[in-house]
Design a protein around this motif. Structure first.
Motif: not given
Length: 540
Positions: A9, A11-12, A14-15, A64-65, A68-69, A72, A327
């Motif tokens: 994803t 998001s992953w 971005y994280l 936020h991230y 979104n994960l 997604e 996380w």
């Protein structure tokens, strides 16, 4: 549910980049940057539970991230699928219906559009109520017409840990019945119980979904043998029916064991063992605290069900908890989480959550059938505070491992005459989260004594209950259940089977037959297993 590899994803990714940024910031920095951090990173649920997640390595961008994960990986769709009774337990081709067990009859629109299931649940609840009331009110007599004083719950895993944890946590609601839990196949436990009870004053609940679990049936057979040997009259089915109850999905096996059919409480096949305390498995809970309090436990869980189902992700407690756990486990490589209840009656909560989490999400194959290359379940462990402070907290404060913790406490004590004790307990509860987060660098110079230096920067969640009641405990357990479910959804695994557990059972059953045979060398085994068997046989 959608089968989405979370590492693919956006998001992953971005994280992963965001992690580099967050590793440069301390928890202390986060509080300095955001003066309203507690307000921005805490949720007060109806003034019954306060969830404070401000002492974590997260800021608004992190959240936020993470949110979104969840989006997604289609978490909301998965929640709807579970509550609406879709067959999300794919490997066993079943729906997952533990939330249906606690449905609120005051709502017109039930999640399941299957009245037959609700009718079956109502029948089971009525049976729990009747049995509980008859025994508590001393209408149910033993074969000598004596009242029942002792309840022995014979089960293991979810048939044991859930009821044990609930009845111990709600100790202040307990009635005069003596409770005993027989789970381990070790005969020492069996002997310890039968030495404390008399057969004519005891009721035995055999709790096993399949009615074939080796430990449970072995213990049940030994109890049955002891019972028959120690009654002061000729044994018959009528006597047996006054002292033995079964909770199972295998009705025929229970009847063959000798259980009167009217004493069998059905267990729906769609209810996993570790999610079963809300079901007929909860009979022992109802016997301990009374059926009305058992209903309040269900009502509390139902309230959290509705929060979980309908609340947006950014204020949804179970989803936020799940995201924080992912996380740490997958990006900070923590691998472990500690559960620290500052309430002695909740001493079995870490053990219960250990099973709930690790049996659900301890998987290495994803829903696409692929070998997983990321982390799934954390290692769950813990102990009650303040005991842990004089044990493993040293490592939490000054050790090399980063261990996120859940600290759980109650604002109102059960014991009003010992308020000073509770004040000191809560002082320790708050002090430990503060010390872990901020250390002692603001009041202490490491140059003077490096060995006394606590750098802080250790994350934790604080979960503060107004008071431990059946209702609030139902809330708490329900939201841990949902946290674990969401972790499984995001991590693309099946959370409702436990094939690893089944393998050990099969091997053990095979070994029992061979160990009892008079063969010195069982050459079909590996040399280690054979060596262990030979050592055992040399003494037996």
């Amino acid at each position: 549910m959608k089968n989405i590899n979370p590492t693919k994803t956006i998001s992953w990714k971005y994280l992963k980049n965001h992690l580099k940024e967050m590793k440069k910031i301390t928890i202390n920095d986060l509080f300095k940057i955001d003066k309203n951090r507690f307000k921005n990173f805490s949720i007060n649920f109806e003034n019954i539970i306060l969830f404070d997640y401000s002492k974590n390595f997260i800021n608004k961008k992190t959240l936020h991230y993470l949110i979104n994960l969840a989006k997604e990986t289609k978490c909301i769709d998965a929640i709807h699928s579970m509550f609406y009774g879709k067959k999300i337990n794919i490997t066993e081709k079943q729906a997952v219906l533990h939330t249906a067990l606690r449905y609120n009859r005051n709502y017109d629109n039930y999640f399941l559009k299957n009245q037959e299931i609700y009718n079956n649940i109502d029948k089971i609840l009525k049976k729990i109520e009747n049995i509980s009331n008859n025994i508590i009110l001393e209408k149910w007599k033993g074969y000598t017409n004596k009242k029942i004083k002792n309840i022995v719950n014979i089960g293991i895993g979810g048939s044991h840990l859930g009821p044990l944890m609930i009845t111990k946590s709600l100790q202040s609601y307990k009635n005069k019945l003596n409770l005993f839990f027989l789970s381990n196949i070790d005969s020492n436990k069996l002997i310890n119980i039968i030495n404390k009870i008399k057969p004519e004053e005891s009721l035995f609940i055999i709790a096993s979904k399949t009615f074939s679990t080796q430990e449970t049936i072995s213990n049940a057979l030994s109890i049955k043998k002891w019972f028959i040997k120690n009654i002061n009259t000729t044994f018959n089915k009528n006597i047996f029916s006054k002292h033995f109850i079964a909770v199972t999905n295998n009705i025929n096996a229970a009847i063959n064991f000798g259980i009167d059919e009217k004493n069998i409480l059905p267990l729906l096949s769609e209810i996993g063992g570790r999610f079963s305390l809300w079901s007929s498995i909860g009979l022992v809970i109802s016997l301990s605290i009374g059926f009305n309090n058992f209903k309040k436990l269900l009502q509390g869980a139902n309230k959290m069900d509705h929060h979980f189902f309908s609340t947006p992700i950014n204020t949804n407690i179970p989803i936020i908890m799940a995201l924080i756990s992912i996380w740490y486990n997958n990006f900070w490589n923590t691998e472990t989480e500690a559960i620290i209840p500052y309430c002695d009656n909740m001493c079995f909560l870490p053990l219960y959550l250990q099973q709930l989490n690790m049996e659900s999400n301890g998987k290495s194959i994803d829903r696409n059938g692929n070998k997983i290359k990321y982390q799934t379940s954390s290692i769950i462990w813990g102990d009650v505070g303040t005991n842990g402070q004089h044990s493993f907290f040293q490592m939490l404060h000054q050790g090399t491992k980063l261990i996120p913790c859940d600290f759980i406490a109650t604002a109102i004590s059960d014991n009003k005459n010992y308020k000073d004790h509770h004040t000191k307990l809560i002082a320790n509860y708050i002090a430990q989260t503060k010390a872990l987060a901020f250390g002692n660098l603001d009041t202490f110079s490491c140059k003077e004594n490096l060995y006394q230096c606590c750098f802080g920067n250790k994350p934790s969640n604080s979960i503060f209950l107004k008071k431990i009641t059946p209702y609030s405990l139902g809330l708490l357990i329900s939201y841990y259940e949902h946290k674990i479910f969401i972790q499984g959804v995001i991590l693309n695994i099946f959370s409702f089977d436990q094939w690893g557990v089944e393998l050990g059972k099969k091997i053990a059953n095979f070994l029992v037959k061979n160990i009892d045979r008079n063969i010195q060398n069982l050459t079909q085994y590996d040399c280690s297993s054979q060596g262990l068997i030979n050592f055992y046989k040399s003494f037996n």
